[in-house]
Design an enzyme around this catalytic site. Structure first.
Site, PDB file in Angstrom:
ATOM      1  CB  SER A   4     -15.158  26.677 -65.373  1.00 14.84           C
ATOM      2  OG  SER A   4     -15.347  27.915 -66.014  1.00 14.84           O
ATOM      3  CE1 TYR A  41     -17.596  29.109 -60.814  1.00 11.35           C
ATOM      4  CE2 TYR A  41     -16.644  30.106 -62.780  1.00 11.35           C
ATOM      5  CZ  TYR A  41     -17.389  29.111 -62.176  1.00 11.35           C
ATOM      6  OH  TYR A  41     -17.905  28.082 -62.939  1.00 11.35           O
TER       7      TYR A  41
HETATM    8  P1  NDP Z   1     -27.064  25.941 -62.228  1.00 12.99           P
HETATM    9  O1  NDP Z   1     -27.145  27.125 -61.313  1.00 12.99           O
HETATM   10  O2  NDP Z   1     -28.136  25.755 -63.239  1.00 12.99           O
HETATM   11  O3  NDP Z   1     -26.924  24.599 -61.365  1.00 12.99           O
HETATM   12  C1  NDP Z   1     -26.132  24.540 -60.220  1.00 12.99           C
HETATM   13  C2  NDP Z   1     -26.492  23.319 -59.403  1.00 12.99           C
HETATM   14  O4  NDP Z   1     -25.644  23.268 -58.250  1.00 12.99           O
HETATM   15  C3  NDP Z   1     -27.939  23.359 -58.907  1.00 12.99           C
HETATM   16  O5  NDP Z   1     -28.512  22.087 -59.045  1.00 12.99           O
HETATM   17  C4  NDP Z   1     -27.788  23.716 -57.435  1.00 12.99           C
HETATM   18  O6  NDP Z   1     -28.807  23.096 -56.682  1.00 12.99           O
HETATM   19  C5  NDP Z   1     -26.430  23.065 -57.102  1.00 12.99           C
HETATM   20  N1  NDP Z   1     -25.845  23.708 -55.926  1.00 12.99           N
HETATM   21  C6  NDP Z   1     -25.346  24.965 -55.827  1.00 12.99           C
HETATM   22  N2  NDP Z   1     -24.966  25.211 -54.566  1.00 12.99           N
HETATM   23  C7  NDP Z   1     -25.230  24.087 -53.846  1.00 12.99           C
HETATM   24  C8  NDP Z   1     -25.075  23.732 -52.481  1.00 12.99           C
HETATM   25  N3  NDP Z   1     -24.561  24.580 -51.574  1.00 12.99           N
HETATM   26  N4  NDP Z   1     -25.450  22.493 -52.090  1.00 12.99           N
HETATM   27  C9  NDP Z   1     -25.963  21.625 -52.985  1.00 12.99           C
HETATM   28  N5  NDP Z   1     -26.140  21.899 -54.279  1.00 12.99           N
HETATM   29  C10 NDP Z   1     -25.785  23.121 -54.711  1.00 12.99           C
HETATM   30  O7  NDP Z   1     -25.642  26.079 -62.951  1.00 12.99           O
HETATM   31  P2  NDP Z   1     -24.868  25.131 -63.978  1.00 12.99           P
HETATM   32  O8  NDP Z   1     -25.662  23.934 -64.317  1.00 12.99           O
HETATM   33  O9  NDP Z   1     -24.386  25.992 -65.080  1.00 12.99           O
HETATM   34  O10 NDP Z   1     -23.606  24.749 -63.091  1.00 12.99           O
HETATM   35  C11 NDP Z   1     -23.167  23.417 -62.867  1.00 12.99           C
HETATM   36  C12 NDP Z   1     -21.655  23.418 -62.776  1.00 12.99           C
HETATM   37  O11 NDP Z   1     -21.116  23.848 -64.015  1.00 12.99           O
HETATM   38  C13 NDP Z   1     -21.067  24.362 -61.714  1.00 12.99           C
HETATM   39  O12 NDP Z   1     -20.026  23.686 -61.048  1.00 12.99           O
HETATM   40  C14 NDP Z   1     -20.528  25.533 -62.528  1.00 12.99           C
HETATM   41  O13 NDP Z   1     -19.450  26.164 -61.893  1.00 12.99           O
HETATM   42  C15 NDP Z   1     -20.096  24.796 -63.782  1.00 12.99           C
HETATM   43  N6  NDP Z   1     -19.961  25.629 -64.981  1.00 12.99           N
HETATM   44  C16 NDP Z   1     -20.997  26.376 -65.450  1.00 12.99           C
HETATM   45  C17 NDP Z   1     -20.836  27.146 -66.591  1.00 12.99           C
HETATM   46  C18 NDP Z   1     -21.910  28.025 -67.111  1.00 12.99           C
HETATM   47  O14 NDP Z   1     -21.604  28.949 -67.902  1.00 12.99           O
HETATM   48  N7  NDP Z   1     -23.183  27.784 -66.789  1.00 12.99           N
HETATM   49  C19 NDP Z   1     -19.570  27.138 -67.331  1.00 12.99           C
HETATM   50  C20 NDP Z   1     -18.541  26.327 -66.750  1.00 12.99           C
HETATM   51  C21 NDP Z   1     -18.744  25.593 -65.627  1.00 12.99           C
HETATM   52  P3  NDP Z   1     -29.669  23.828 -55.535  1.00 12.99           P
HETATM   53  O15 NDP Z   1     -29.732  25.288 -55.862  1.00 12.99           O
HETATM   54  O16 NDP Z   1     -30.996  23.131 -55.572  1.00 12.99           O
HETATM   55  O17 NDP Z   1     -28.914  23.545 -54.286  1.00 12.99           O
HETATM   56  C1  8X3 Z   2     -18.589  29.616 -65.991  1.00 16.49           C
HETATM   57  C2  8X3 Z   2     -18.077  30.234 -67.235  1.00 16.49           C
HETATM   58  O1  8X3 Z   2     -16.725  32.177 -68.174  1.00 16.49           O
HETATM   59  O2  8X3 Z   2     -18.296  32.671 -66.384  1.00 16.49           O
HETATM   60  O3  8X3 Z   2     -17.672  28.738 -65.426  1.00 16.49           O
HETATM   61  O4  8X3 Z   2     -16.267  31.512 -65.921  1.00 16.49           O
HETATM   62  S1  8X3 Z   2     -17.312  31.713 -66.888  1.00 16.49           S
END
Ligand code: NDP
Ligand code: 8X3
Length: 252
Positions: free
Chosen positions: A140, A153
């Site tokens: 991120s 985070y």
């Molecule tokens: P979502 O919340 O849409 O997806 C997150 C996924 O992670 C879900 O499929 C969820 O599945 C899974 N997950 C979370 N906790 C667990 C757990 N304990 N065990 C197994 N699976 C888990 O978010 P994003 O798609 O945005 O996030 C994906 C990645 O991208 C993350 O690592 C996030 O930090 C990163 N990211 C996101 C950004 C954003 O702005 N959206 C920016 C930068 C990075 P389930 O709930 O079914 O377990």
């Molecule tokens: C998710 C994006 O800007 O909330 O990783 O950290 S931010």
């Protein structure tokens, strides 16, 4: 024979979009997440829409026993994983450090760092024995920059960056590529999860901004995993045009 990719956190957002991209490339897919019903439905959709084989593994990545049990079901057919996308992760809350919510901190650390490490360790063993593989860790902008209310985070994503660099060094003799993708704001369920299901607060995060879409990140991952054998993309930092860095956002 089709190659195999494992994507953690494929029940929504970036993981789901990435699964579709890799399915289009004809990878057979192992998809994971906790929400079993969603996972099974998505697994069926991938099979019917893309004609690939899938294996859906529902487990909590924070739980070592559940993770081991799930991986033990892979058997000969599924254990030769070519691509591992370490995507499962979350932010929980925006409390400042003096207002610490220990449970939320622990959930982020256990998911984003410990879970990623535990699952990777098991899969890396097989990659090393075959001298082939590609690991893509989802980091991120928070892995580069800390912002108010984002200390833990951000710490987890700084850790992901350190782990990525360490993996790349340690796996160098084994012909295993290690990459990371570092997105800014992506409009997924991320903010809904961060604010404990408060849709209004989640919507406010994206107010007046054309945020990135999960498909934009999947597109970057497609680029990363389709480079020639001698090329590795170390990291891709991807931001919405209206976001300069973690705290400078231009809202219309
Ligand atoms: P979502 O919340 O849409 O997806 C997150 C996924 O992670 C879900 O499929 C969820 O599945 C899974 N997950 C979370 N906790 C667990 C757990 N304990 N065990 C197994 N699976 C888990 O978010 P994003 O798609 O945005 O996030 C994906 C990645 O991208 C993350 O690592 C996030 O930090 C990163 N990211 C996101 C950004 C954003 O702005 N959206 C920016 C930068 C990075 P389930 O709930 O079914 O377990
Ligand atoms: C998710 C994006 O800007 O909330 O990783 O950290 S931010």
């Amino acid at each position: 024979m089709n190659k195999i990719a494992l994507i953690t956190g494929a029940t929504s957002g970036i993981g789901m979009a990435t699964a579709k991209v890799l399915a289009k490339l004809k990878y057979n897919l192992i998809i994971t997440g906790r929400r079993k019903e969603r996972l099974d439905q998505f697994s069926n959709l991938l099979q019917s829409e893309f004609g690939i084989h899938t294996k859906a593994l529902a487990f909590d990545i924070r739980n070592e026993e559940e993770t081991t049990a799930a991986l033990n079901t892979l058997g000969e057919k599924w254990s030769k994983i070519d691509i591992l996308i370490n995507n499962a992760g979350l932010a929980s809350g925006t409390e400042t450090v003096d207002q610490a919510d220990w449970t939320k901190w622990k959930q982020m650390i256990d998911t984003n760092i410990t879970g990623l490490l535990f699952l990777s360790k098991e899969i890396i063993k097989e990659m090393v024995s075959r001298k082939q593989g590609h690991i893509v860790n989802i980091s991120s902008i928070a892995g580069i920059q800390t912002y108010p209310g984002g200390s833990v985070y951000s710490a987890t994503k700084h850790a992901v960056n350190a782990i990525t660099k360490g993996m790349r060094i340690d796996l160098l003799p084994h012909n295993i590529k290690v990459s990371s993708v570092s997105p800014g704001m992506v409009d997924t369920e991320f903010s809904l999860v961060r604010f404990g299901g408060d849709q209004e607060k989640a919507n406010n995060v994206y107010n007046g901004v054309d945020a990135l879409l999960a498909e934009d990140i999947a597109d970057a991952i497609e680029y990363i995993v389709t480079r020639p054998a001698h090329v590795n993309i170390n990291d891709m930092l991807i931001m919405p045009t209206q976001q300069a860095d973690a705290t400078n956002i231009y809202r219309k």
